[in-house]
Design an enzyme around this catalytic site. Structure first.
Site, PDB file in Angstrom:
ATOM      1  N   ASP A 206       0.872  -1.179   0.000  1.00 52.29           N
ATOM      2  CA  ASP A 206       0.000   0.000   0.000  1.00 52.29           C
ATOM      3  C   ASP A 206       0.908   1.229   0.000  1.00 52.29           C
ATOM      4  O   ASP A 206       1.374   1.663   1.056  1.00 52.29           O
ATOM      5  CB  ASP A 206      -0.908  -0.011   1.243  1.00 52.29           C
TER       6      ASP A 206
ATOM      7  N   ASP B  62      -2.065   1.436   7.690  1.00 52.74           N
ATOM      8  CA  ASP B  62      -1.457   1.248   6.370  1.00 52.74           C
ATOM      9  C   ASP B  62      -1.060  -0.211   6.139  1.00 52.74           C
ATOM     10  O   ASP B  62      -1.140  -0.713   5.014  1.00 52.74           O
ATOM     11  CB  ASP B  62      -0.234   2.165   6.193  1.00 52.74           C
TER      12      ASP B  62
ATOM     13  N   GLU C 103      -2.795  -1.681  -4.901  1.00 51.02           N
ATOM     14  CA  GLU C 103      -4.132  -1.140  -5.150  1.00 51.02           C
ATOM     15  C   GLU C 103      -4.057  -0.150  -6.303  1.00 51.02           C
ATOM     16  O   GLU C 103      -3.094   0.603  -6.405  1.00 51.02           O
ATOM     17  CB  GLU C 103      -4.627  -0.436  -3.883  1.00 51.02           C
TER      18      GLU C 103
END
Lengths: 167, 167
Positions: B7, B139, B67
């Protein structure tokens, strides 16, 4: 003083190596890092990083320059362009070379003396200023212009006129 | 099958290593790559690349997952986030590991069964699904969720239900 200037783009990154010899700026080399449309994004990024690393290894620039990005078509484009900028910044920073950023307006000013210049005008002026025998391809001309802006900014910074933006 | 999920963020990149053993998904390691505010962008990117390279070297994942970015605050943010994504993609691609991209909606669906989940809900579900002893930092929880989405998508792709997006 030798500078590596980079105009990042996924399919056609322009690069230029410029040098100041006896107060005169010369082009040492310029060109494009091309990635064909069928090459996946991840391989393009690695190719750009590798080619820039090779150029840094061969020419040992003292500093590097890149254009700041103000406007892009869409968020998707910004994310992709950002990734290419990331590859360029990493190639340079991994080898301990400082990298500076210039606004597009300043880059055009360095070449044509005003902020809003046509793309063609930039190429023509670059050729004249550096005494090139041919018109450089547009993306390479942009890199050469970024390099010229870098030399100008360094002079102005030496006189305390501008502050440089180091990434 | 072992996956490295990422991420990306300049100051706090979340990462997670997940493994499927006897049909059960386990967390091997997760954490954050932090960069203090005073560290320049170029050094942050190199630090993120180096840390991910180290994790790939140690855990030898078969694939990686990230992502896709749909919405960001501004073009400036998109360019910076793009650069961090670039660092992550390069770290993985340089070592020949395939990297796949998942939409945020799909990542949340993988964890809470619907596309619009609160951040807190994701962390709680992740902890339950993976039997973690603590709440992972947000996160890192996002990275763990991306990893879970990757396992789900690979299963669905095996059944011909979805097409994977490889970067």
């Amino acid at each position: 003083m030798r500078v590596l200037a980079i105009d990042p783009s996924l399919r056609s990154t322009g690069f230029a190596l410029l040098e100041k010899v006896n107060g005169k700026i010369c082009s040492v080399e310029y060109g494009l890092i091309r990635n064909r449309p069928e090459i996946p994004v991840s391989s393009c990024l690695v190719a750009i990083l590798d080619r820039l690393a090779e150029l840094i290894h061969r020419y040992e620039p003292d500093s590097a320059a890149i254009e700041s990005t103000i406007y892009v078509q869409s968020y998707k484009t910004a994310i992709t362009l950002g990734a290419v900028r990331g590859a360029a910044i990493i190639a340079v920073a991994e080898r301990g070379v400082p990298i500076y950023e210039y606004a597009p307006r300043r880059v055009k000013q360095a070449v044509v003396g005003k902020g809003a210049a046509a793309k063609q005008q930039v190429g023509f002026m670059i050729r004249a200023m550096l005494g090139l025998r041919e018109n450089p391809p547009p993306d390479a001309a942009d890199a050469l212009a970024i390099g010229l802006a870098h030399f100008q900014a360094h002079e102005s910074a030496g006189r305390g006129v501008v502050t440089l933006v180091r990434l």
